[in-house]
Design a protein around this motif. Structure first.
Motif, PDB file in Angstrom:
ATOM      1  N   PHE A  44      16.802 -53.613 -64.327  1.00 32.75           N
ATOM      2  CA  PHE A  44      16.968 -53.475 -65.768  1.00 32.75           C
ATOM      3  C   PHE A  44      16.821 -52.033 -66.238  1.00 32.75           C
ATOM      4  CE2 PHE A  44      14.991 -54.009 -70.120  1.00 32.75           C
ATOM      5  CZ  PHE A  44      16.208 -54.218 -70.748  1.00 32.75           C
ATOM      6  N   ASN A  45      17.855 -51.560 -66.878  1.00 29.81           N
ATOM      7  CA  ASN A  45      17.807 -50.240 -67.486  1.00 29.81           C
ATOM      8  C   ASN A  45      17.778 -50.429 -68.989  1.00 29.81           C
ATOM      9  OD1 ASN A  45      18.673 -47.855 -68.825  1.00 29.81           O
ATOM     10  ND2 ASN A  45      19.525 -47.100 -66.915  1.00 29.81           N
ATOM     11  N   VAL A  46      16.689 -50.036 -69.611  1.00 26.61           N
ATOM     12  CA  VAL A  46      16.519 -50.351 -71.029  1.00 26.61           C
ATOM     13  C   VAL A  46      17.603 -49.745 -71.896  1.00 26.61           C
ATOM     14  CG1 VAL A  46      14.055 -50.715 -70.954  1.00 26.61           C
ATOM     15  CG2 VAL A  46      14.915 -48.429 -71.314  1.00 26.61           C
ATOM     16  N   PHE A  47      18.200 -48.674 -71.439  1.00 26.63           N
ATOM     17  CA  PHE A  47      19.185 -48.006 -72.288  1.00 26.63           C
ATOM     18  C   PHE A  47      20.585 -48.600 -72.133  1.00 26.63           C
ATOM     19  CE2 PHE A  47      15.751 -45.060 -71.424  1.00 26.63           C
ATOM     20  CZ  PHE A  47      15.275 -44.923 -72.711  1.00 26.63           C
ATOM     21  N   LYS A  48      20.821 -49.225 -70.973  1.00 26.62           N
ATOM     22  CA  LYS A  48      22.124 -49.855 -70.790  1.00 26.62           C
ATOM     23  C   LYS A  48      22.137 -51.236 -71.428  1.00 26.62           C
ATOM     24  CE  LYS A  48      23.287 -47.867 -66.283  1.00 26.62           C
ATOM     25  NZ  LYS A  48      23.228 -48.302 -64.882  1.00 26.62           N
ATOM     26  N   GLY A  49      20.979 -51.850 -71.548  1.00 26.59           N
ATOM     27  CA  GLY A  49      20.918 -53.199 -72.092  1.00 26.59           C
ATOM     28  C   GLY A  49      20.937 -54.216 -70.976  1.00 26.59           C
ATOM     29  N   VAL A  70       8.478 -49.857 -75.718  1.00 29.40           N
ATOM     30  CA  VAL A  70       9.109 -50.992 -76.373  1.00 29.40           C
ATOM     31  C   VAL A  70      10.196 -50.527 -77.336  1.00 29.40           C
ATOM     32  CG1 VAL A  70       8.712 -52.890 -77.971  1.00 29.40           C
ATOM     33  CG2 VAL A  70       7.121 -52.479 -76.113  1.00 29.40           C
ATOM     34  N   GLN A  71       9.880 -49.494 -78.111  1.00 34.16           N
ATOM     35  CA  GLN A  71      10.862 -49.027 -79.092  1.00 34.16           C
ATOM     36  C   GLN A  71      12.076 -48.385 -78.425  1.00 34.16           C
ATOM     37  OE1 GLN A  71       9.515 -46.982 -82.513  1.00 34.16           O
ATOM     38  NE2 GLN A  71       7.587 -48.088 -82.634  1.00 34.16           N
ATOM     39  N   MET A  72      11.872 -47.748 -77.298  1.00 31.04           N
ATOM     40  CA  MET A  72      13.010 -47.185 -76.585  1.00 31.04           C
ATOM     41  C   MET A  72      13.898 -48.318 -76.082  1.00 31.04           C
ATOM     42  SD  MET A  72      12.964 -43.872 -76.574  1.00 31.04           S
ATOM     43  CE  MET A  72      13.696 -43.027 -75.176  1.00 31.04           C
ATOM     44  N   ALA A  73      13.270 -49.367 -75.575  1.00 24.87           N
ATOM     45  CA  ALA A  73      14.038 -50.491 -75.050  1.00 24.87           C
ATOM     46  C   ALA A  73      14.801 -51.195 -76.167  1.00 24.87           C
ATOM     47  CB  ALA A  73      13.111 -51.471 -74.346  1.00 24.87           C
ATOM     48  N   ALA A  74      14.163 -51.281 -77.327  1.00 28.17           N
ATOM     49  CA  ALA A  74      14.796 -52.006 -78.432  1.00 28.17           C
ATOM     50  C   ALA A  74      15.776 -51.116 -79.189  1.00 28.17           C
ATOM     51  CB  ALA A  74      13.722 -52.533 -79.377  1.00 28.17           C
ATOM     52  N   GLY A  75      15.789 -49.842 -78.861  1.00 26.71           N
ATOM     53  CA  GLY A  75      16.693 -48.940 -79.569  1.00 26.71           C
ATOM     54  C   GLY A  75      16.235 -48.616 -80.973  1.00 26.71           C
ATOM     55  N   THR A  76      14.958 -48.790 -81.246  1.00 24.32           N
ATOM     56  CA  THR A  76      14.473 -48.520 -82.598  1.00 24.32           C
ATOM     57  C   THR A  76      13.557 -47.303 -82.639  1.00 24.32           C
ATOM     58  OG1 THR A  76      12.624 -50.006 -82.231  1.00 24.32           O
ATOM     59  CG2 THR A  76      14.552 -50.932 -83.307  1.00 24.32           C
ATOM     60  N   ALA A  77      13.439 -46.593 -81.520  1.00 22.62           N
ATOM     61  CA  ALA A  77      12.558 -45.433 -81.491  1.00 22.62           C
ATOM     62  C   ALA A  77      13.044 -44.382 -82.486  1.00 22.62           C
ATOM     63  CB  ALA A  77      12.519 -44.848 -80.087  1.00 22.62           C
ATOM     64  N   PRO A  78      12.135 -43.568 -83.016  1.00 26.98           N
ATOM     65  CA  PRO A  78      12.528 -42.512 -83.949  1.00 26.98           C
ATOM     66  C   PRO A  78      13.509 -41.523 -83.305  1.00 26.98           C
ATOM     67  CG  PRO A  78      10.131 -42.729 -83.840  1.00 26.98           C
ATOM     68  CD  PRO A  78      10.685 -43.606 -82.795  1.00 26.98           C
ATOM     69  N   ASP A  79      14.156 -40.710 -84.137  1.00 23.24           N
ATOM     70  CA  ASP A  79      15.113 -39.738 -83.617  1.00 23.24           C
ATOM     71  C   ASP A  79      14.421 -38.631 -82.852  1.00 23.24           C
ATOM     72  OD1 ASP A  79      17.494 -40.874 -84.829  1.00 23.24           O
ATOM     73  OD2 ASP A  79      16.530 -40.337 -86.727  1.00 23.24           O
ATOM     74  N   LEU A  80      13.185 -38.373 -83.241  1.00 23.01           N
ATOM     75  CA  LEU A  80      12.433 -37.328 -82.562  1.00 23.01           C
ATOM     76  C   LEU A  80      11.147 -37.965 -82.064  1.00 23.01           C
ATOM     77  CD1 LEU A  80      12.802 -34.263 -82.124  1.00 23.01           C
ATOM     78  CD2 LEU A  80      11.281 -33.894 -84.041  1.00 23.01           C
ATOM     79  N   ILE A  81      11.013 -38.028 -80.739  1.00 30.01           N
ATOM     80  CA  ILE A  81       9.797 -38.635 -80.194  1.00 30.01           C
ATOM     81  C   ILE A  81       9.057 -37.603 -79.365  1.00 30.01           C
ATOM     82  CG2 ILE A  81      10.671 -40.989 -80.122  1.00 30.01           C
ATOM     83  CD1 ILE A  81      11.265 -40.538 -77.160  1.00 30.01           C
ATOM     84  N   PHE A  82       7.759 -37.812 -79.196  1.00 33.26           N
ATOM     85  CA  PHE A  82       7.020 -36.909 -78.316  1.00 33.26           C
ATOM     86  C   PHE A  82       5.879 -37.627 -77.626  1.00 33.26           C
ATOM     87  CE2 PHE A  82       5.506 -36.141 -82.701  1.00 33.26           C
ATOM     88  CZ  PHE A  82       4.187 -36.539 -82.578  1.00 33.26           C
ATOM     89  N   THR A  83       5.506 -37.104 -76.480  1.00 36.26           N
ATOM     90  CA  THR A  83       4.387 -37.676 -75.724  1.00 36.26           C
ATOM     91  C   THR A  83       3.851 -36.604 -74.790  1.00 36.26           C
ATOM     92  OG1 THR A  83       3.737 -39.319 -74.099  1.00 36.26           O
ATOM     93  CG2 THR A  83       5.989 -38.560 -73.972  1.00 36.26           C
ATOM     94  N   TYR A  84       2.602 -36.766 -74.387  1.00 38.43           N
ATOM     95  CA  TYR A  84       2.041 -35.861 -73.386  1.00 38.43           C
ATOM     96  C   TYR A  84       2.341 -36.355 -71.982  1.00 38.43           C
ATOM     97  CZ  TYR A  84      -0.717 -33.306 -76.827  1.00 38.43           C
ATOM     98  OH  TYR A  84      -1.106 -32.513 -77.865  1.00 38.43           O
ATOM     99  N   ASN A  85       2.866 -37.571 -71.889  1.00 38.61           N
ATOM    100  CA  ASN A  85       3.035 -38.217 -70.600  1.00 38.61           C
ATOM    101  C   ASN A  85       4.354 -37.813 -69.947  1.00 38.61           C
ATOM    102  OD1 ASN A  85       3.617 -40.162 -68.586  1.00 38.61           O
ATOM    103  ND2 ASN A  85       2.050 -41.477 -69.487  1.00 38.61           N
ATOM    104  N   GLU A  86       4.251 -36.931 -68.973  1.00 46.65           N
ATOM    105  CA  GLU A  86       5.456 -36.438 -68.331  1.00 46.65           C
ATOM    106  C   GLU A  86       6.190 -37.551 -67.591  1.00 46.65           C
ATOM    107  OE1 GLU A  86       4.891 -33.785 -65.082  1.00 46.65           O
ATOM    108  OE2 GLU A  86       6.828 -32.834 -65.371  1.00 46.65           O
ATOM    109  N   GLY A  87       5.419 -38.437 -66.965  1.00 49.86           N
ATOM    110  CA  GLY A  87       6.029 -39.519 -66.201  1.00 49.86           C
ATOM    111  C   GLY A  87       6.942 -40.370 -67.066  1.00 49.86           C
ATOM    112  N   ALA A  88       6.463 -40.707 -68.259  1.00 56.29           N
ATOM    113  CA  ALA A  88       7.266 -41.528 -69.162  1.00 56.29           C
ATOM    114  C   ALA A  88       8.515 -40.764 -69.573  1.00 56.29           C
ATOM    115  CB  ALA A  88       6.446 -41.909 -70.386  1.00 56.29           C
ATOM    116  N   ALA A  89       8.343 -39.489 -69.908  1.00 60.86           N
ATOM    117  CA  ALA A  89       9.488 -38.676 -70.319  1.00 60.86           C
ATOM    118  C   ALA A  89      10.528 -38.658 -69.211  1.00 60.86           C
ATOM    119  CB  ALA A  89       9.025 -37.256 -70.630  1.00 60.86           C
TER     120      ALA A  89
END
Lengths: 543, 300
Positions: B42-47, A115-134
């Motif tokens: 939808f690409n979340v980074f493109k908007g 959600v935060q990535m989509a909204a552009g509000t994610a922190p400057d440094l993010i981390f996860t164990y989930n390779e698929g998401a990365a």
């Protein structure tokens, strides 16, 4: 769309003005628009600042993710504690950076990051164990290429991570810094020695013997009415060790073509032996040898509870968890609760060759990334670079000698004091560059791991860890890049796989075949076929 | 002229209306723009605006997925059960409460029945597991002592459906009865007195006075409920469901959660949401139409 937006902001402004008129005392500097983007208001100074990059004297803000596991000592939070102060003082202040930690609930990690990535509000440094998401963020262009920045600002990172840096390269671009994982052991089993003694049985060494032992446990109900011969939860630490010991195929080809990767685990779903494994578990279930309510226990809480209360005979868990926590370890709790309880490490499952084939971790830990919309990529790399120094790692892992840890045989061993707890309660989530501390060699690491256990369990803890290494295979097997289909279906596949497990294990023995085939077909139809197809294509291309 | 002066005269009222209107505009109407995601890759980074249009591709993908139909079927099934068993429950309860003579007892009973409504589903879920688990659940431990075999309340399909429905009723019945109780208080007391004088029994009075008296309320709520047939809360099926009954507990809301939030496929999730909204609208309009034709009562 623009018109809509304008209208929206106009309306919002009107609303806000109205609120002001009605008797709000706040100053009138903000218009509707500014207000709605409160958290972003700091972007204004940022852009001016970009032009005079490196030697900037202007203070900037670096936002860093931190997991919130709800385990902060009273009065402290994960975003504000002694460790964050240490980082601010030693890294932030000298570099003119304000570090703001952003708490992400551990169990909601992917959801909230998505959600935060989509909204552009994610922190400057993010981390996860989930390779698929990365990978899926990288694919959509959501991550910053860290390669050139590391070249410029990350000498320590290169030094420290060396080869592990390659794990963060997707299709030729360094999208992530992948932390090192030091302890690769995955699962360990313990068996109740006092029960064995009572029945005059030896410690079982093969699957067959283990089965007989479990039956004996059941017959004599050594843990009372609620005896659970084999601990079991709907979690990898319960099913992976058993399943892998039944797999008859070992070639890389089989692993590429007949297993799937879900998250960070390899599931040998189509391999020869997978069905036998489930049939075996089905037999155990129907004979009452494993926890009858296992399907409800996804967080492993019941499993641990049953063990410390003395109901369980054979206990399977993530390596280290049974002895971790010093005086409050799981085994200590058991010994406190049940008089005479005693455990020994055991390797309960053997494969067709008589070996103890079992999964182990890859030497890579979490994926650390910078979103593409972040303007603080350079500072983020500097932060990691700062962290990758011995004295920083030392402090972030162990604190100060005498205050937070004592030196025992030259190893820093936590003293479980209140002070140590305050500084180090989430050390693993703050010291993101490494997962576990490397003392230079596996022997030394083992020595340290032993020292961190209470004295009377040191020996069995060490043996238990050694057992976890035996015939262990690093998993999952990796392609050159993560698969699109696996990234897309990771959640769906895990759910379908759990269904497969639960249904086939709980089926009546005579309808096992039918249930297994139906559930497998469901898994394959939902996602499996598509994934296997992609794996096959990729494997052909690799050859 | 006249109209204008009316507006001018009561301008404060209109100003006061701005806030709620703004609320609906900003939070209900503006986001409708986001529905376009369902027709885009939808690409979340493109908007939203920069993502490519793909027409009905996303819908085709959804309608080819078996799990979507399972989720849809389950949504109807669980909502259907709620409609059949859950809808009449508060009506019956309200009528029963109304017949109570002892006001003190009535008050206490009412309050106790409301309480579950204020407990979060997460907590109810915890209680359900403690009470109904097959091996260590309270009820099954009790049954075992009585010599009756354990009943798999949480793991067998039919037993689970019963558990799901009854827990739902337990949670909402008290709260739901408030509105009916209010409607019952509106019924003219003289009707009851007259009926009593005429020798109508208690049941007759309920049947001929109370129920017709609250008929409008029942119908309005029924229509709303029908409109909600495709709409299902997230917490209840998500929390009370488990792997063993996922074939029956996976509903559209949990499906959207899994696809959208957990897997990050926002287009698919939006499309399912849109589908849900459209079907919901059709349902509510149909129910309203039928009700208007047959009973002359409706909400639109």
């Amino acid at each position: 769309m623009k018109a809509l937006k304008r209208m929206g902001s106009l309306l919002f402004t009107v609303t806000l003005c109205f609120a002001l008129i009605v008797g709000c005392s706040s100053n009138s500097t903000g218009t509707g628009n500014n207000n709605s983007e409160g958290s972003k208001s700091t972007t204004t100074p940022r852009s001016n600042q970009d032009s005079n990059k490196n030697e900037s004297k202007e203070r900037v803000k670096l936002r860093v993710e931190v997991f919130d596991r709800g385990n902060a000592p009273e009065g402290l939070t994960v975003t504000n504690n002694l460790m964050t102060e240490y980082v601010q003082k030693n890294f932030g202040d000298p570099n003119n950076i304000d570090i703001e930690y952003v708490a992400i609930p551990r169990s909601e990690e992917i959801n909230s990051l998505n959600v935060q990535m989509a909204a552009g509000t994610a922190p400057d440094l993010i981390f996860t164990y989930n390779e698929g998401a990365a990978y899926s963020w990288a694919q959509q262009g959501g991550l910053t290429d860290l390669g050139p920045i590391i070249d410029e600002h990350g000498p320590n990172i290169k030094n420290y991570l060396a080869d592990s840096l390659q794990y963060g390269v997707f299709e030729g671009t360094q999208y992530a810094v992948v932390a090192r994982r030091v302890n690769l052991q995955k699962y360990s089993s313990l068996i109740r020695k006092d029960w064995l003694d009572q029945l005059q049985l030896p410690v079982p060494t093969t699957t067959e013997e283990t089965y007989e032992t479990l039956k004996a446990f059941k017959e004599s109900n050594l843990g009372g009415q609620r005896t659970i011969p084999l601990s079991f939860a709907l979690a990898p630490d319960s099913y992976e060790p058993v399943i892998w010991s039944f797999i008859k195929e070992q070639s890389d080809e089989a692993r590429y073509l007949r297993s799937v990767t879900i998250g960070s685990r390899e599931y040998p779903i189509l391999m020869d032996g997978h069905k036998d494994a489930l049939q075996f578990l089905n037999k155990l279930y129907n004979e009452g040898l494993l926890d009858q309510d296992f399907a409800l226990d996804k967080d492993k809480k019941k499993k641990e509870e049953n063990f410390v209360n003395g109901y369980t005979g054979l206990y399977m868990a993530d390596t280290g968890t049974a002895f971790g926590g010093g005086e409050n370890s799981v085994v200590m709790t058991l010994e406190g609760n049940v008089e005479g309880a005693e455990v020994v490490p055991v390797l309960p499952w053997t494969d067709f060759e008589g070996k103890n084939r079992q999964p182990a971790y890859n030497p890579s830990g979490m994926y650390i990334m910078v979103p593409s919309f972040s303007e603080r990529a350079e500072e983020a790399v500097k932060y990691l670079n700062w962290m990758a120094q011995d004295e920083v790692i030392q402090y972030m892992a162990f604190g100060e000698e005498g205050l937070h840890h004592d030196l025992v045989n030259g190893y820093p061993v936590g003293n479980s004091s209140e002070e140590a707890q305050k500084l180090l309660f989430n050390s693993g989530d703050m010291l993101i560059i490494t997962n576990g501390i490397d003392f230079g060699s596996p022997e030394k690491n083992n020595e340290y791991n032993a020292l961190s256990v209470v004295e009377k369990h040191r020996e069995i803890a060490t043996i238990s860890r050694e057992y976890a290494n035996k015939d262990a295979v690093s998993q999952p097997i990796k392609f050159e890049k993560p698969l699109d289909s696996e990234a897309k279906y990771s959640v769906v596949m895990l759910e379908k796989y759990e269904e497969l497990l639960v249904k086939s294990i709980m089926a009546k023995p005579d309808s096992f075949d039918q249930t297994y085939e139906a559930a497998l077909k469901d898994f394959m139809d939902t996602a499996g076929n598509e994934v296997i197809q992609e794996r096959t294509a990729m494997y052909e291309a690799m050859k | 002229m006249v109209r204008k002066s009316y507006v001018l005269k009561h301008w404060q009222l209109y100003i006061m209306l701005i806030l709620p209107l703004a609320y609906f505009f900003v939070f209900k109407y503006l986001p409708i723009y986001g529905v376009t995601i369902a027709f885009k890759d939808f690409n979340v980074f493109k908007g939203i605006s920069a993502s490519e249009w793909v027409g009905l591709e996303v819908f085709k993908d959804i309608f080819s997925q078996k799990s979507f139909y399972v989720a849809l079927r389950n949504t109807f099934m669980l909502n259907g059960l709620d409609l059949v068993f859950g809808f009449p429950a508060p009506i019956i309860l309200a009528i029963c409460l109304n017949e109570l003579r002892l006001q003190k007892f009535k008050k206490v009973a009412q309050t106790m029945l409301y309480l579950p409504h204020f407990i979060s589903w997460v907590i109810i879920g915890g209680i359900v597991y403690q009470v109904f688990a097959t091996n260590y659940g309270m009820i099954n431990l009790l049954l075992e002592d009585l010599g009756i075999g354990p009943i798999p309340f949480l793991s067998e399909k039919n037993a689970w459906l019963a558990t799901y429905t009854s827990v739902g009723i337990w949670q909402s019945v008290g709260w739901g009865s408030i509105i009916y109780l209010a409607a019952i208080t509106g019924i003219n007391k003289e009707l009851y007195e007259a009926a009593e004088v005429d020798g109508a029994s208690r049941l007759r009075r309920i049947w001929h006075i109370t129920i017709p008296g609250i008929r409008t309320t029942i119908i309005v709520l029924f229509i709303l409920k029908i409109g909600d047939m495709v709409d299902i809360g997230f917490d209840r099926p998500f929390i009370i469901g488990n792997v063993m009954v996922r074939d029956y507990s996976d509903v559209l809301s949990t499906y959207i959660y899994r696809i959208g939030l957990q897997s990050g496929q926002f287009s698919t999730a939006t499309a399912v949401g849109l589908f849900q909204a459209v079907v919901g609208l059709v349902f509510i309009l149909t129910a309203n139409y039928v009700s208007k034709k047959t009973t002359d009562e409706g909400i639109i």
